[in-house]
Design a protein around this motif. Structure first.
Motif: not given
Lengths: 450, 431
Positions: A350-360
């Motif tokens: 994940t890039l960023g934190k929390g449930r809205s972070a971008h997942v790749e």
């Protein structure tokens, strides 16, 4: 369902043991002891934390004073589904989370269980706590027989409205009947509450699909107002290759089977992958394990801390021996002779934190789980096709737009409440909205000349 | 280790804890088990002409999950033959010579009958006698128990009869069912009593079965007033012990709701020498005495008291007439915001039940729902601190008024000086 590798069945007593109530009814001695712990706070935080504003210290004091009928009346007048809310509410984040005893380092008062105890007293005895109001000549139709409709109908019937409920299922109660883990509540528990609503003269039309079996225009003609409380639709698709294979099922359909069939008739695979990590996913993984599945994976593309399920739900799944695959994303369902044989996944970051972070996906991290059943638990989609037929009703992000006070939609004849408005929340939220909608309908119709 | 021994009007006991006259001291078997558990003495269940008892006999009041906050009984004196009781008393005294064995007596109000009973009882080897002038039920209708204890002249007269023949110390047990218990203590002292014990039980009905309308404790659907005791009566007993301690010189055996060492220490500080326990032993058994002696010992050590004598009466002089209290002493409530859990019981209690000195939502932006004391309004009544469920959260803080101590009696004396109108503290109303 097209399962090829069905987990061996349990002995009959095994099912009863596995699906026994997690939190059984309190004995009268337990209830009195627990009730005595309540401080009887003034302007209590537990009331504020309840979407239906049940007078918690009030009903607990009535348990202490051996006024159980009064206790049940106090609860049900604020929330007709007080019994099921006592069982299924996430009390840890609502009333019990707000209990001031938390601040002393003591355990909060077991409000949910006390609430159920008091209401059970009335339900067991068939006490009639509310009466139908003198007919006022007005008629309201509720579409859907779930918590929002039941709550709305209860209010309106007491005020003299003639209320008819139209529901596509065989049994009323909505998700209370069909969609909650069996170890929390059974269909017959929900139907006891439905019976209370029926006793107020509310008419239930089950197995009726509005738009197919009865025309919306017909309802508009016959009723002064219409409540839309249709909840949500099927589980979202994963949009993966292999999704049509036998052994792939939606979470709601799976849970519905556990609520409507004898447990031994609910087939599960030996090895199951459940996609998603919300509270519904927990209901699925625990049910699957309790039905005899040997290995149950819970697969979530984010990490453990981002899991949407409540902490105590997660604990439940851990105790049931579920295997959690965090930061894992399914990419393809593999099949053999038309049935699921495996799930290809990749690891994610994940890039960023929390449930809205971008997942790749992590390159070259593919792996395959050998499984024979996939349950999709990535949320339910709205029933936009049905809602789209109604003139003047605005749908935004799949949710019916209403005035938050009155729950009136853009079409003044229509009101809406519950999951179709809030996108999917707790039973208690649906009840609160149903009751607000009832007030909204009453105000709207009272303003008109008959 | 402090010295817990007492000498109570000549009755020696290794500790101040005696079982009170009642069901726990009905038989030798019970009393010996109690002595093995560590009780310093026992007052034998009242001996007299055997009576007949009812079923049921006891009633209780619970407070939430706490059982027997209050307790009552309609049981009468011993239902066993006098000779059986006396034989067992002799046996117990032989087996436990270091313990105090006192025998409670209730005899019809004839001089010869008392003389005979006193002699027979002392022949059994008891250490002292306790005259039951207190039981409020059953026996009082027959001219005994509280029927004697409610008339000072009777109490004096019968005490005198007993003292005419008694060789051992005579304790008169007082009933609280009187207007002025100290007056009764004086009557006993006047009759020559060596000591008094109090309180006996209070007249009571424990409740009514709302289905059958049988009062409790019920006997075939009916009941009768019985003797109330247990933790609920302790404050009444403390007051009465203190009132007697200020009026008589003879030793006092404190009775009434004693269940632990703290209760015991309070009674002693108000003037009691020995302590008698019944309800707590009926509730939990004789084993409770271990913690009582243990706790009392540690308390005396902590306070640096070498013996109970150093504790005795320390609080007596602090019990005063209202007119002697300092009207310029001021305290105000302080809420510890770190400890407050936001129950708002202090707010509603003060708002509805007291003096409207607490604000519920001062500066409504606060995350925590911490009420605020309006200090300039606070009268220092204690109510908020009493209802607060968190230990140490609400404290009553002394604030200086800058004025010298003054009492109502001081003021009235000043009025008298200035006006020439005579003032006596007991006749405020005439002013």
């Amino acid at each position: 369902m097209g399962l090829v590798n069905i987990a061996p069945k349990l002995a009959p007593e095994g099912y009863e043991r596995n699906f026994a109530e997690l939190s059984p009814r309190l004995t009268s001695q337990q209830a009195l002891t627990e009730a005595a712990r309540c401080l009887y706070c003034f302007d209590a935080p537990c009331i504020q934390a309840c979407p239906t504003r049940i007078d918690v210290p009030g009903f607990i004091r009535k348990i202490s004073s051996a006024n159980l009928k009064g206790s049940a009346r106090l609860i049900l007048s604020a929330n007709v589904l007080g019994e099921s809310c006592g069982r299924v509410c996430p009390t840890e984040v609502l009333c019990e989370g707000a209990c001031v005893l938390n601040g002393t380092g003591a355990k909060p008062v077991e409000i949910g269980r006390l609430q159920r105890y008091a209401v059970d007293y009335a339900l067991d005895r068939g006490l009639r706590l509310f009466e139908r109001g003198a007919p006022n000549g007005r008629r309201v139709a509720c579409i859907g027989a779930g918590p929002a409709s039941l709550a709305c109908a209860t209010e309106l019937a007491q005020w003299g409205y003639e209320v008819a409920i139209y529901d596509r299922q065989a049994l009323a109660g909505g998700l209370n009947t069909y969609g909650i883990a069996a170890y929390k509540t059974r269909a017959q528990d929900s139907l006891r509450e439905v019976k209370m609503v029926e006793n107020l003269g509310v008419r239930f039309h089950q197995n009726v699909v509005v738009g197919r079996d009865v025309a919306l225009a017909q309802l508009e003609k016959n009723f002064d107002a219409i409540l839309i409380a249709v909840g949500l639709g099927e589980t979202w698709d994963l949009t993966l290759e292999g999704e049509a294979l036998g052994g792939v099922i939606g979470a709601m359909a799976f849970i519905e089977r556990t609520k409507t069939l004898p447990f031994e008739q609910v087939d599960v695979g030996r090895r199951i992958a459940v996609i998603g990590a919300g509270n519904t996913a927990i209901d699925v993984v625990t049910a699957a394990r309790r039905l005899g599945a040997e290995i149950v994976y819970l697969i979530y593309r984010r990490d453990e801390n981002s899991m949407p399920a409540f902490a105590y739900e997660y604990e439940l799944a851990k105790k049931d021996g579920v295997a959690f695959l965090w930061q894992t994303q399914p990419v393809r369902i593999l099949g053999n002779n038309g049935s699921v044989s495996g799930l290809e996944c990749v690891r994610t970051r994940t890039l960023g934190k929390g449930r809205s972070a971008h997942v790749e996906g992590v390159p070259n991290s593919q792996f395959v789980l050998e499984i024979d059943m996939v349950v999709k638990a990535v949320g339910q989609r709205p029933v936009t096709d049905f809602l789209g037929d109604m003139r003047g009703i605005e749908i935004r992000s799949g949710q019916v737009v209403v005035n938050p006070e009155s729950h009136q939609t853009g079409n003044p004849k229509y009101f809406a409440a519950g999951d179709c408005v809030n996108g999917g929340k707790e039973v208690v939220d649906a009840v609160a909205e149903g009751m607000r909608a009832a007030r909204g309908i009453h105000q709207s119709l009272s303003a008109k000349k008959t | 280790m402090a010295d817990l021994r007492i000498d109570f009007a000549g009755i020696k006991s290794p500790n101040p804890f005696w079982l009170a006259s009642g069901p726990p001291t009905n038989t030798a078997g019970q009393v010996m088990r109690a002595f093995e558990a560590g009780w310093g003495g026992a007052v034998w269940k009242t001996v007299g002409e055997p009576i007949v008892n009812t079923a049921s006999r006891y009633g209780g009041i619970d407070l939430g999950p706490q059982k027997l906050m209050g307790f009552n009984n309609i049981e009468l004196i011993s239902d066993r033959p006098i000779e059986d009781n006396l034989r067992e008393i002799a046996e117990v005294k032989k087996r436990f010579p270091d313990r105090a064995v006192i025998v409670s007596l209730m005899v019809e109000s004839r001089r010869a009958a008392w003389h005979e009973m006193v002699k027979r009882t002392e022949d059994a080897g008891c250490d002292g006698l306790e005259l039951n002038f207190g039981c409020p039920h059953g026996m009082s209708e027959r001219g005994m128990g509280s029927a004697v204890g409610q008339v000072p002249e009777y109490a004096t007269m019968i005490t005198e009869w007993v003292k005419e023949v008694a060789q051992t110390p005579v304790i008169v047990k007082l009933t609280p069912n009187v207007t002025d218990v100290a007056r009764m203590a004086q009557a006993a002292e006047q009759g020559g009593a060596d000591a008094i014990s109090l309180i006996n039980t209070l007249n009571s009905l424990m409740g009514v079965d709302l289905e059958t309308f049988a009062p409790r404790p019920a006997v075939a659907g009916k009941s009768s007033h019985g003797g109330y005791c247990g933790p609920a009566v302790k404050p009444i007993a403390l007051h009465m012990v203190a009132a007697c301690a200020q009026k008589v010189k003879i030793p006092i055996s404190g009775i009434g709701g004693i269940a632990g060492w703290k209760d015991a220490a309070e009674f002693i500080s108000l003037g009691a020498t020995s302590l008698q326990v019944c309800t707590a032993a009926m509730h939990y058994g004789f084993r409770i005495v271990e913690d009582m002696t243990d706790g009392l010992n540690d308390y005396l050590d902590r306070k640096g008291f070498a013996s109970l004598g150093e504790l005795r009466g320390r609080a007596t002089a602090n019990v005063r007439d209202w007119g002697d209290l300092d009207l310029n002493y001021k305290i105000i409530a302080t809420i510890d915001s770190g400890l407050c859990i936001g129950c708002h019981l202090c707010y509603v209690a003060c708002e509805d039940g007291a003096h409207q000195c607490i604000e519920e939502y001062p500066g409504a932006t606060s995350e925590k729902r911490i009420p605020r004391v309006i200090e300039e309004e606070c009268v220092g009544c204690n109510l908020c601190a009493l209802v607060c469920p968190v230990e140490g959260c609400i404290t009553m803080r002394e604030v200086s008024t800058g004025k010298p101590a003054t009492t109502w009696n001081d003021r009235m004396r000043r009025v008298q000086r200035e006006s020439g109108v005579a003032y006596t503290p007991s006749l405020w109303g005439s002013l």
